[in-house]
Design an enzyme around this catalytic site. Structure first.
Site, short mmCIF file in Angstrom:
data_model
loop_
_atom_site.label_atom_id
_atom_site.label_comp_id
_atom_site.label_asym_id
_atom_site.label_seq_id
_atom_site.Cartn_x
_atom_site.Cartn_y
_atom_site.Cartn_z
N LYS A 46 0.84 -1.21 0.00
CA LYS A 46 0.00 0.00 0.00
C LYS A 46 0.87 1.25 0.00
CE LYS A 46 -0.41 -0.13 5.04
NZ LYS A 46 -1.34 -0.20 6.20
N TYR A 280 15.45 30.36 8.62
CA TYR A 280 14.29 31.12 9.08
C TYR A 280 14.32 31.29 10.60
CZ TYR A 280 11.91 30.80 4.56
OH TYR A 280 11.56 30.93 3.24
#
Length: 396
Positions: A46, A280
């Site tokens: 999956k 940042y």
């Protein structure tokens, strides 16, 4: 007329390289299948084979002897079917949404029926088609996620006509704590599963996930469906949040091989002075003159923001700490420990590999390997190789 963007150019333009060892995947499947034989071993593929590419990974498992493949959604099964041979069987773990039953039957895909409503919808289609339809039947034995409840099971057994329309191939359930061998919940789920099967005599069953295949023969039943272990993660190690030295020195109990390496390209190297802020928010401040390198991957590529000022990359045996915040498309490293000129534009550094396993990155992110693996994304150049089995590499 412009020339097409070649595969080589795409690979060079990518921010990093994800290398997937198909031989290691086959080894991991064979190791589990051999150990739990004669129980059949399926493969859970999956989420695009846990992010590694189901169209390449599933055929590798097929070559190793796998004939049973589990996905989560019907769309995944339909997409994967052309890459497998006709004797392979695809199963849909989430069952079917209303209105998709006919497509599932037409494609020859087997749903896992998780509720009485799904059973009724599948049986109704069987009635319209005038034939029994194959499916798996899931019971909730303690996870409270998917599967028929005890009350629904009682109602199902009372409806002989409904049962007669479905060819139940396996009764299945799922272990909530299979990766914790000492957890008493495993024995409770096993007892519930055994009691349910006593009411469905001679019906084949499946309970063991990756962790369950290491709990002992009583958990094997007729079919096991490992997932994460196939992709190189020892299920008993994935929750190990001990210090790095203890973690690295702990030898895996099981013969599971790592299946991937991840490297990233350097896009800039620069010198900064004491007091310079990085990234940042300026969360890292240089405590002296230092050399830093920016690499072309970030949290959009599965390297989570939680690695900020915490994780690392490697160049050879040298650890290169992540400094500053992880950005969407870039990460900055402290490379002061490397001789000047060692790294340059286009150089590759290791993010996952022999010096730092996937489990280590997950630990630094305070998460599990599943989350990192399935988040790696499609911006990497993907290279499929047969390292452990020899042969030549191929590029996806």
């Amino acid at each position: 007329m412009s020339l097409p963007f070649s595969q080589d150019e795409r690979d060079l333009a990518a921010g990093g390289i994800l290398t997937i060892d198909l031989a290691a995947l086959r080894h991991n499947y064979s190791a589990i299948a051999t150990r739990i034989a004669p129980t059949r071993t399926a493969a859970v593929v999956k989420a695009d084979a846990y992010g590694l590419g189901a169209s390449r990974v599933a055929p590798a498992f097929y070559e190793a002897g796998c004939r049973d493949f589990f996905v989560a959604h019907l769309g995944e099964a339909v997409a994967l079917k052309p890459f497998l041979k006709p004797d392979a069987t695809l199963y849909v773990l989430n069952g079917l949404q209303p209105g998709t039953e006919a497509a599932c039957a037409r494609e020859g895909i087997l749903p896992v029926l998780n509720s009485l409503e799904q059973v009724e919808n599948w049986a109704a289609l069987a009635t319209r088609l005038g034939k029994k339809l194959p499916a798996l039947l899931q019971f909730d034995t303690g996870m409270s996620r998917l599967g028929l409840s005890a009350k629904e099971f009682d109602r199902l057994l009372e409806n002989v006509t409904l049962l007669s329309r479905i060819d139940i191939k396996f009764a299945i359930s799922h272990l909530a704590n299979g990766d914790e061998p000492g957890n008493a919940a495993n024995a409770r789920q096993l007892a519930k599963m055994t009691a349910l099967l006593a009411r469905l005599p001679k019906l084949p069953a499946a309970l063991a996930n990756s962790g369950g295949t290491f709990l002992g023969k009583t958990y094997y039943f007729d079919l096991a469906r490992p997932g994460i272990a196939l992709y190189g993660i020892d299920p008993e190690r994935q929750h190990d949040f001990s210090d790095k030295v203890a973690h690295e020195n702990k030898k895996p109990k099981h013969s599971i091989l790592p299946v991937l390496t991840l490297s990233a390209r350097v896009i800039q190297v620069r010198d900064v002075d004491k007091g310079a802020t990085v990234g940042y928010g300026g969360t890292y401040v240089a405590n002296g003159p230092m050399r830093i390198a920016t690499i072309a991957v970030g949290y959009a590529d599965g390297l989570f923001r939680s690695l900020s000022n915490k994780g690392a990359a490697f160049f050879g045996d040298t650890r290169l700490p992540i400094i500053g915040r992880v950005s969407m498309d870039s990460i900055t490293l402290d490379v002061t420990s490397l001789p000047e000129g060692t790294l340059k534009l286009g150089s590759l550094v290791e993010l996952i590999g022999p010096h730092q396993r996937l489990e280590d990155v997950a630990r630094d992110c305070d998460t599990i390997p599943y989350e990192i693996l399935t988040a790696l994304g499609n911006r990497y150049a993907r290279v499929y190789v047969y390292v452990n089995g020899g042969g030549t590499s191929t590029t996806a």
